[in-house]
Design an enzyme around this catalytic site. Structure first.
Site, PDB file in Angstrom:
ATOM      1  N   ILE A 148      -4.045   1.042   7.273  1.00 18.94           N
ATOM      2  CA  ILE A 148      -4.892   0.771   6.116  1.00 18.94           C
ATOM      3  C   ILE A 148      -4.491   1.887   5.157  1.00 18.94           C
ATOM      4  O   ILE A 148      -4.917   3.028   5.306  1.00 18.94           O
ATOM      5  CB  ILE A 148      -6.391   0.830   6.458  1.00 18.94           C
ATOM      6  N   PRO A 149      -3.618   1.561   4.227  1.00 21.30           N
ATOM      7  CA  PRO A 149      -2.887   2.584   3.477  1.00 21.30           C
ATOM      8  C   PRO A 149      -3.667   3.271   2.363  1.00 21.30           C
ATOM      9  O   PRO A 149      -3.424   3.037   1.189  1.00 21.30           O
ATOM     10  CB  PRO A 149      -1.694   1.812   2.915  1.00 21.30           C
ATOM     11  N   CYS A 150      -4.567   4.157   2.746  1.00 22.54           N
ATOM     12  CA  CYS A 150      -5.322   4.881   1.731  1.00 22.54           C
ATOM     13  C   CYS A 150      -4.401   5.837   0.973  1.00 22.54           C
ATOM     14  O   CYS A 150      -4.742   6.297  -0.108  1.00 22.54           O
ATOM     15  CB  CYS A 150      -6.485   5.636   2.370  1.00 22.54           C
ATOM     16  N   HIS A 151      -3.223   6.095   1.542  1.00 27.06           N
ATOM     17  CA  HIS A 151      -2.296   6.997   0.848  1.00 27.06           C
ATOM     18  C   HIS A 151      -1.656   6.334  -0.365  1.00 27.06           C
ATOM     19  O   HIS A 151      -1.015   6.993  -1.154  1.00 27.06           O
ATOM     20  CB  HIS A 151      -1.215   7.474   1.829  1.00 27.06           C
ATOM     21  N   ARG A 152      -1.841   5.003  -0.494  1.00 27.62           N
ATOM     22  CA  ARG A 152      -1.266   4.300  -1.649  1.00 27.62           C
ATOM     23  C   ARG A 152      -2.231   4.246  -2.821  1.00 27.62           C
ATOM     24  O   ARG A 152      -2.018   3.503  -3.765  1.00 27.62           O
ATOM     25  CB  ARG A 152      -0.865   2.875  -1.265  1.00 27.62           C
TER      26      ARG A 152
END
Length: 175
Positions: free
Chosen positions: A143-147
């Site tokens: 779940i790409p919170c880094h994006r």
DNA sequence: ACTGAACTTAAAA
DNA sequence: TTTTAAGTTCAGT
């Protein structure tokens, strides 16, 4: 009441350090970044403390295998992803869950702003809450919170901006 | 039951 | 450039 479903905790040793995973029958509940990146001279399995958490292995079942494979491939720069149905997000706040779905929809190598996430999650004004959802993201990487970046800069990252940059770098993205 | 903080933002002062 | 008000959730008090 408040019955806790069985959860198993594991560590996953990778070239980037020891990730922690929490797995339930219903799916992956948590995946968190290594506190510190492995450096030369660091030996997995010793040092580091808490010796009682087992290593996640292939024989932990289909889900375990998918997690191990997906993680290894992602750290190798591939776009491998876990299906949403592999996640067990039960008991999480509704807005956060919608926000996480919005994160999940961001294509590999792309970024969105916190306000775009708030909008996708159905509350265009809940920009701060979108940041809160990112901070509370239980399944890092997949779940790409880094994006998610701020409108004016990189924004923040719970595990440290270092990690945010590193994860984006894996996707060929600079901050 | 309130308050403040958390991976923010846009607009006003 | 600094201040402020605006969702959602949670940890404190």
């Amino acid at each position: 009441m408040h019955e806790r479903l069985p959860e198993r905790r594991y560590v996953i040793t990778t070239p980037l350090g020891r990730w922690r995973a929490v797995v339930a029958d219903a799916g992956l509940r948590e995946l968190s970044l290594p506190r510190r990146v492995v450096r030369d001279g660091w030996h997995p399995g010793r040092g580091g403390g808490k010796g009682s958490v087992p290593e996640l292995r292939d024989q932990e079942g289909a889900l375990g295998r998918r997690v191990l494979k997906a993680l290894a491939e992602r750290l190798d720069g591939k776009r491998t992803n876990l299906p949403w149905s592999d996640f067990d997000l039960s008991g999480r706040p509704p807005f956060f869950t919608r926000a996480w779905k919005a994160l999940y929809a961001i294509p590999f190598g792309e970024v969105r702003t916190y306000s775009q996430i708030a909008k996708s999650a159905g509350s265009p004004q809940a920009v701060r809450a979108a940041g809160g959802a990112c901070g509370a993201n239980p399944i890092v990487l997949f779940i790409p919170c880094h994006r998610v970046i701020a409108s004016n800069g990189p924004g923040g990252f719970g595990a440290g901006l270092d990690w945010k940059r590193r994860l984006l770098a894996l996707e060929g993205r600079d901050l």
